[in-house]
Design a protein around this motif. Structure first.
Motif, PDB file in Angstrom:
ATOM      1  N   PRO A  40      30.052  30.477  29.462  1.00  0.00           N
ATOM      2  CA  PRO A  40      29.378  29.867  30.618  1.00  0.00           C
ATOM      3  C   PRO A  40      29.405  30.781  31.849  1.00  0.00           C
ATOM      4  O   PRO A  40      30.423  31.438  32.111  1.00  0.00           O
ATOM      5  CB  PRO A  40      30.199  28.599  30.885  1.00  0.00           C
ATOM      6  CG  PRO A  40      31.023  28.379  29.673  1.00  0.00           C
ATOM      7  CD  PRO A  40      31.208  29.700  29.017  1.00  0.00           C
ATOM      8  N   TYR A  47      28.693  30.575  35.965  1.00  0.00           N
ATOM      9  CA  TYR A  47      28.477  29.653  37.077  1.00  0.00           C
ATOM     10  C   TYR A  47      28.087  30.432  38.328  1.00  0.00           C
ATOM     11  O   TYR A  47      28.835  31.305  38.773  1.00  0.00           O
ATOM     12  CB  TYR A  47      29.751  28.858  37.386  1.00  0.00           C
ATOM     13  CG  TYR A  47      30.225  28.020  36.230  1.00  0.00           C
ATOM     14  CD1 TYR A  47      29.643  26.773  35.970  1.00  0.00           C
ATOM     15  CD2 TYR A  47      31.252  28.464  35.399  1.00  0.00           C
ATOM     16  CE1 TYR A  47      30.071  25.998  34.896  1.00  0.00           C
ATOM     17  CE2 TYR A  47      31.688  27.694  34.325  1.00  0.00           C
ATOM     18  CZ  TYR A  47      31.087  26.460  34.078  1.00  0.00           C
ATOM     19  OH  TYR A  47      31.509  25.711  33.026  1.00  0.00           O
ATOM     20  N   HIS A 102      24.743  28.108  34.823  1.00  0.00           N
ATOM     21  CA  HIS A 102      24.827  26.870  35.598  1.00  0.00           C
ATOM     22  C   HIS A 102      24.799  27.184  37.094  1.00  0.00           C
ATOM     23  O   HIS A 102      25.401  28.154  37.534  1.00  0.00           O
ATOM     24  CB  HIS A 102      26.126  26.126  35.274  1.00  0.00           C
ATOM     25  CG  HIS A 102      26.326  25.949  33.802  1.00  0.00           C
ATOM     26  ND1 HIS A 102      25.749  24.939  33.086  1.00  0.00           N
ATOM     27  CD2 HIS A 102      27.007  26.699  32.900  1.00  0.00           C
ATOM     28  CE1 HIS A 102      26.077  25.051  31.813  1.00  0.00           C
ATOM     29  NE2 HIS A 102      26.846  26.119  31.665  1.00  0.00           N
ATOM     30  N   GLU A 155      30.406  19.748  41.935  1.00  0.00           N
ATOM     31  CA  GLU A 155      30.090  20.699  40.857  1.00  0.00           C
ATOM     32  C   GLU A 155      30.975  21.933  40.953  1.00  0.00           C
ATOM     33  O   GLU A 155      31.441  22.470  39.954  1.00  0.00           O
ATOM     34  CB  GLU A 155      28.611  21.116  40.934  1.00  0.00           C
ATOM     35  CG  GLU A 155      27.649  20.043  40.475  1.00  0.00           C
ATOM     36  CD  GLU A 155      26.203  20.335  40.887  1.00  0.00           C
ATOM     37  OE1 GLU A 155      25.305  19.869  40.194  1.00  0.00           O
ATOM     38  OE2 GLU A 155      25.970  21.037  41.901  1.00  0.00           O
TER      39      GLU A 155
END
Ligand SMILES: [Zn+2]
Length: 474
Positions: A278, A280, A321, A328
């Motif tokens: 992932p 971010y 993301h 968040e």
């Protein structure tokens, strides 16, 4: 008497603010006062404290503001100036106006976030901790922005006019050519993207200038950038970190640099050079920033445009993301598996990156990867220089994570590139003042220009006034 006074970025690289006072019958004794750039001090504490001091000229007494580009060390004090009573226009190129419309509110928002966090933790000496300005104050300041196209000359008063020429630093970055003075703002990479692989904007700084007085940046005045492709080392660092189960934290300027980095990450994943973990992008304006990046793609280098053409919008990439809310952002902290966090600000002096560093610095499995300039006295510089611990939100945080830096992403010309640009000038300026450099960098560049070009070069001192159109200074 007309003069320039250096109110910032003199003896340091942040807080760019240069006042031009043109003697004017129409304005009475005080003259017509133009501020070139209005930046935040972000470096050592003695400089940062100046963000809270009134400038020597009251905000109300300033007649015009001319902004070279959107980086906060050039634009970030504008909301404070407006809050203190500045009522005039702020002239900038259209892309700079666009960028400021997201960067300044973002800056206000983050300062409120920081102040709120300090108050919750009671980690500030000030009770209550206050933001330098709020989101709302930053939004209010935007109403005074006035776009001025590259190349268009405009008269600010009978004695002073302004014209923007390209400086190739970031989107919309300009040299403010005012009367006979050329203020470089920041100067971008001169050579093509072959030699400067991290380069984002297409053009080089405008050649063939002929100012009488030159006020030039000197950030990399004593250094040379590497010219090799950053990707192999970037991939190696990420693979190694993931293998030992760690995460990668990347302090980065939120617009442009971050997006280019995301595209490179995506290309490395697509080609199998790094695992799909992932990613971010953590910023209140992460989504807006991507939109701006895609909107101005015509300004970019071929290599950057190719990446955009090949991979399309980052919003559609799996495993990427974009965190805009505090909730968040906080959730990223829960991620116990390897991930990549790109967050601002780029010198780790404010913003959400502080929370990620607080969380990840103590673990030797993690990697902190710098992809931008770290000014003296900033937390980023301390970490990059090998500090064993740093203070974040009043807490002592041990630095056990691996620390690495990729210098190829710089948007500043290095010493050789600056010299290449100066050699295109059609005449020698009467005098050149070096600003926006740490003392060593400015001194090295002064020597280089004197030796190679024989120009008269002085290093600007904080608060110094130099007479315009005459060779003496006081
Ligand atoms: Zn800049």
């Amino acid at each position: 008497m007309s003069y320039i006074q250096f109110l910032g970025a003199a003896g340091t690289v942040t807080g760019s603010k240069h006042l031009i006072n043109t003697d004017s019958g129409t304005r009475g004794a005080s003259g017509f006062q133009t501020l070139i750039d209005c930046g935040l001090f972000q470096g050592p504490k003695q400089w940062r404290l100046k963000n809270w001091q009134d400038p020597p000229v009251p905000a109300r007494a300033i007649d015009a503001v001319v902004l070279t580009h959107a980086h906060l060390d050039h634009s970030g004090w504008i909301p404070r100036l407006v809050a203190e009573g500045y009522r005039g226009q702020i002239y900038a190129t259209p892309p700079t106006v666009d960028l400021c419309a997201i960067l300044l509110p973002d800056s206000g928002y983050l300062q409120e976030e920081d102040a709120a966090f300090h108050n919750k933790q009671k980690s500030s000496k000030h009770d209550p901790a206050l933001p330098l300005y709020t989101l709302e104050q930053a939004r209010n300041a935007l109403a005074q922005f006035s776009p001025l196209d590259f190349g268009k000359a405009m008269q600010l008063s009978p004695e002073i006019g302004v014209r923007f020429v390209r400086s190739a630093h970031i989107l919309g970055a300009a040299n403010g050519s005012t009367r006979v003075c050329l203020f470089t703002g920041d100067v971008g990479r001169v050579r093509d993207s072959e030699a400067a692989p991290g380069k984002i904007v297409h053009s080089g700084p405008t050649e063939g200038e002929s100012p009488d007085v030159l006020v030039m940046e000197s950030t990399y005045g004593n250094r040379a950038h590497p010219h090799d492709d950053p990707r192999p080392r970037m991939a190696q660092l990420i693979r190694d970190t993931v293998q030992r189960g760690g995460s990668i934290v990347v302090p980065s300027f939120a617009v442009e640099r971050t997006q280019k980095f995301l595209f490179l990450l995506h290309s490395l994943m697509e080609s199998g050079q790094i695992p799909r973990i992932p990613v971010y992008a953590d910023s209140p304006m992460a989504i807006e920033a991507v939109k701006i990046f895609l909107k101005h793609s015509e300004e970019f280098t071929d290599a950057t445009r190719q990446l955009i053409q090949q991979y399309g919008s980052p919003f559609h990439w799996p495993s990427f993301h974009f965190a805009t809310t505090v909730a968040e952002s906080k959730k990223i902290n829960d991620s116990r598996y390897p991930c990549i966090i790109v967050s601002s600000n780029g010198m780790a002096m404010g913003g959400r990156i502080q929370h990620h560093l607080l969380q990840r610095l103590p673990d030797p499995k993690n990697l902190v990867l710098f992809i931008g300039f770290q000014a003296e006295g900033t937390r980023g510089r301390q970490i990059k220089d090998g500090a064993k611990e740093v203070k974040i939100f009043g807490q002592i945080v041990p630095v056990r994570a691996q620390v690495a830096a990729l210098e190829q992403f710089s948007d500043h010309a290095d010493a050789a590139e600056l010299l290449t640009w100066l050699k295109t000038f059609r005449k020698m300026p009467e005098v050149t003042y070096l600003v926006h450099g740490e003392p060593d960098a400015a001194a090295a560049l002064q020597q280089l220009i004197q030796q190679q070009l024989g120009w008269r070069v002085e290093i600007a001192k904080y608060m110094q006034q130099v007479e315009l159109g005459s060779r003496s200074s006081k």
